[in-house]
Design a protein around this motif. Structure first.
Motif, PDB file in Angstrom:
ATOM      1  N   ARG A  63       5.734  -7.773  -6.508  1.00  0.00           N
ATOM      2  CA  ARG A  63       4.671  -6.770  -6.630  1.00  0.00           C
ATOM      3  C   ARG A  63       5.199  -5.438  -7.158  1.00  0.00           C
ATOM      4  O   ARG A  63       4.558  -4.782  -7.984  1.00  0.00           O
TER       5      ARG A  63
ATOM      6  N   ALA B 286      -3.376 -14.004  -2.844  1.00  0.00           N
ATOM      7  CA  ALA B 286      -4.674 -13.455  -2.453  1.00  0.00           C
ATOM      8  C   ALA B 286      -5.695 -14.570  -2.218  1.00  0.00           C
ATOM      9  O   ALA B 286      -6.493 -14.507  -1.271  1.00  0.00           O
TER      10      ALA B 286
ATOM     11  N   SER C 138      -6.847  -8.121  -6.442  1.00  0.00           N
ATOM     12  CA  SER C 138      -5.475  -7.855  -5.986  1.00  0.00           C
ATOM     13  C   SER C 138      -4.581  -7.415  -7.134  1.00  0.00           C
ATOM     14  O   SER C 138      -3.614  -6.672  -6.927  1.00  0.00           O
TER      15      SER C 138
ATOM     16  N   LYS D  19      -5.378  -3.714  -8.027  1.00  0.00           N
ATOM     17  CA  LYS D  19      -4.914  -2.925  -6.882  1.00  0.00           C
ATOM     18  C   LYS D  19      -3.410  -2.704  -6.962  1.00  0.00           C
ATOM     19  O   LYS D  19      -2.910  -1.601  -6.702  1.00  0.00           O
TER      20      LYS D  19
END
Length: 629
Positions: free
Chosen positions: A23, A89, A546, A549
């Motif tokens: 991420r 997710a 996701s 985000k």
């Protein structure tokens, strides 16, 4: 060791752990991870595939997730990090929703009954056509997720320049991009110790070795591909040749010498001035090659030989045995052949006359150290794969396309006359092609650049014409109809063609694809009769968020929330979204990412048993037992 199939909470935990590892490297604002090689070399990287391959993953399901992400990346050139984030997710949403035994079937039904409808009747109206002749808007944001700001701009320019030089005709670009993706290792030369700004695109190809024999010549010449030693053998393979005396030995040497000299004379008489050999030739071959003005490059790899054959259409030369009078026809036309000095290494620079759409060019890729050059080369090779997806078209499935056509025909016969339809079509076209009179096209928003984000299939058709792709597709118009009226009788202006995503379709980067698909999946899920399909639809719609985000996670606080609420508000009012000027991304790539993740989830949920094998399986022979009856 055997264990029951992985439970959903555990699957989610393993996917979440993988997502946490990648991420922080997502998007242009992402950081770099430092990988330590077994040699002790430290390599900073933001590449998702490298990060996943570097992880020491023990659980079988987690290894499967990482392998599926890398496989998707290998096929499309993009999306390894986004794959893992979206997978985590979706699994997390299914865990929270507590789906029942029919979840796998619901996932398949969701793809055909909700996802494709959301793409065809909702997302498609927002797609744009790729700017003709300009690849930098696609390449810069792609490389931004892998390289630094200064690197990505220069490499995007070099990548676009190489593509344009190798494919001067736009119609040849799909074929040329496939070759660039497959053969990039042979079509670039890495030069450590120089700044990246010294990189350049050269005509021809560069072979990273020196001449074994170099005889300068002017103008065009003929080249011969060789895959076996040219020194004649005294006996056939597998046959022993016995020399009984010194006289026989000397006679054998004279025969070999005469045959080698005669072969070089034969080459000279056929205007062959260059030998490209995949094997190392004997000294006597090199001697007579120099004597008769034939240059020799030896020890070429099988990949280099295959590339040259593909460019020139020439097969390797096979000696004719005792007969040397036959004309040599399998020769390649070489426009120039010269030494090239790259820092302290001598290379061979050759220009070939191509018999295919690909015009040979080579990228000289400079960088401070080998590790940096490797990263740049890997990013460019994947970029060529990504560009291939721009020229692909995605079709709808027949089972619901026929249903849509039937609904369209019913509406047309019962409620709307041809005159009314034409009036609606003409009014829409006036709004599209006269922006001064249309309130659907331009929307100015604070902190955003001017947006011209129009949903119309003619944009995609124009892209196909500019890029010379998709010429076999039916060119149909998809008129803009307010979304709230789409299901009404007047909604027949919506197109029901077989094409789900046109070739050349793009959207601005920065989460626009995910928010649009999220919105339209939510809309179509409301009318689904099956509760489990509705659950899956809501889970996938929320999971899509996701990715943006994570993209906005390193930006100012609350930026994603503000962007999301503003976008949803404009969609509800049937107004175009405000867009940034950070670049474009291929819609085909993004849609394939969603499909790949859904298929991976279905695979994971179908696992009933995990078996750990500690030793090789023994072969079990089928034998009839005496007890068998």
């Amino acid at each position: 060791m055997a264990a029951a199939g992985p439970e959903r909470p555990r699957l989610w935990q393993e996917a979440a752990a993988l997502a946490g590892a990648v991420r922080g490297a997502l998007g242009p604002r992402g950081g770099r991870a430092l990988l330590l090689r077994p040699t002790g070399e430290a390599v900073p990287t933001r590449d998702g595939r490298r990060l996943l391959e570097a992880l020491s993953v023990e659980p079988p399901a987690a290894r499967m997730m990482a392998a599926r992400a890398c496989s998707h990346r290998a096929a499309t050139g993009d999306g390894a990090k986004s794959f893992v984030l979206l997978l985590a997710a979706v699994l997390g949403g299914l865990r929270a929703a507590g789906g029942g035994a029919g979840l796998r079937r619901a996932l398949r039904d969701f793809e055909t009954r909700v996802l494709e409808r959301a793409a065809a009747r909702g997302l498609r109206r927002h797609l744009r056509a790729a700017p003709p002749g300009s690849l930098e808007p696609l390449l810069e944001p792609y490389l931004a997720g892998r390289l630094g700001p200064g690197e990505r701009r220069l490499l995007a320019r070099l990548c676009a320049e190489m593509c344009r030089r190798c494919a001067p005709a736009a119609a040849a670009r799909p074929q040329v991009l496939r070759l660039l993706g497959r053969r990039f290792e042979e079509l670039h030369a890495a030069v450590p110790g120089l700044p990246l700004a010294s990189s350049r695109v050269l005509p021809g190809i560069v072979l990273r070795r020196d001449f074994a024999a170099y005889c300068p010549t002017d103008g065009e010449l003929r080249a011969l591909l060789v895959t076996e030693p040219l020194r004649p053998a005294l006996a056939a393979p597998g046959v022993e040749f016995v020399v009984d005396s010194e006289g026989q030995y000397q006679a054998s040497l004279r025969w070999i010498t005469e045959r080698t000299e005669a072969l070089m004379k034969h080459f000279q008489s056929n205007n062959v001035k260059l030998l490209l050999s995949s094997v190392k030739q004997e000294e006597i071959v090199i001697y007579y090659a120099k004597l008769y003005g034939v240059s020799v490059v030896e020890c070429l790899s099988s990949e280099e030989m295959a590339l040259i054959s593909e460019i020139t259409g020439v097969s390797p030369y096979v000696p004719f045995g005792d007969s040397m009078d036959r004309e040599i026809t399998e020769t390649a036309v070489v426009t120039f052949c010269q030494p090239l000095l790259l820092v302290s290494k001598r290379c061979v620079h050759i220009g070939f006359a191509s018999v295919c759409a690909f015009q040979p060019h080579c990228l000289i890729l400079c960088g401070p150290v080998d590790g940096v050059n490797e990263q740049h080369a890997a990013a460019l090779q994947e970029a060529f794969k990504m560009l291939q997806q721009l020229f692909k078209t995605l079709d709808q499935r027949q089972e619901w396309k026929a249903e849509g056509e039937s609904q369209s025909n019913t509406c047309k016969s019962n409620q709307v006359s041809e005159c009314q339809l034409k009036a609606l079509s003409d009014e829409t076209e006036r709004k599209i092609f006269d922006p001064d009179k249309s309130d659907l096209l331009i929307h100015n928003q604070k902190n955003h650049s001017t947006a011209v984000l129009v949903a119309h299939n003619t944009d995609a058709v124009a892209a196909c014409e500019c890029l010379d792709v998709g010429k076999g597709l039916e060119k149909t118009c998809c008129h803009i109809v307010p979304f709230k009226q789409e299901e009404s009788r007047a909604g027949i202006a919506q197109d029901y063609s077989s094409c789900l995503i046109e070739a050349g379709s793009v959207l601005p980067v920065g989460g626009y694809f995910e928010i649009l698909l999220h919105y339209y999946i939510r809309h179509y899920a409301k009318r689904c009769q099956q509760s489990e399909v509705t659950v899956v639809s809501n889970v996938v719609a929320d999971a899509l968020l996701s990715i943006p985000k994570a993209l906005y996670g390193t930006a100012e606080r609350g930026r994603f929330t503000k962007f999301y609420l503003e976008a949803i508000n404009l969609l509800q009012k049937n107004q175009p979204l405000p867009v940034n000027d950070e670049g474009l991304e291929s819609v085909y790539c993004k849609y394939q990412l969603v499909i790949s993740v859904l298929h991976c989830v279905t695979e994971l949920l179908s696992i009933d048993l995990v078996i750990g094998i500690r030793r090789p399986l023994q072969k079990i022979e089928d034998r009839d037992s005496e007890d068998d009856t």
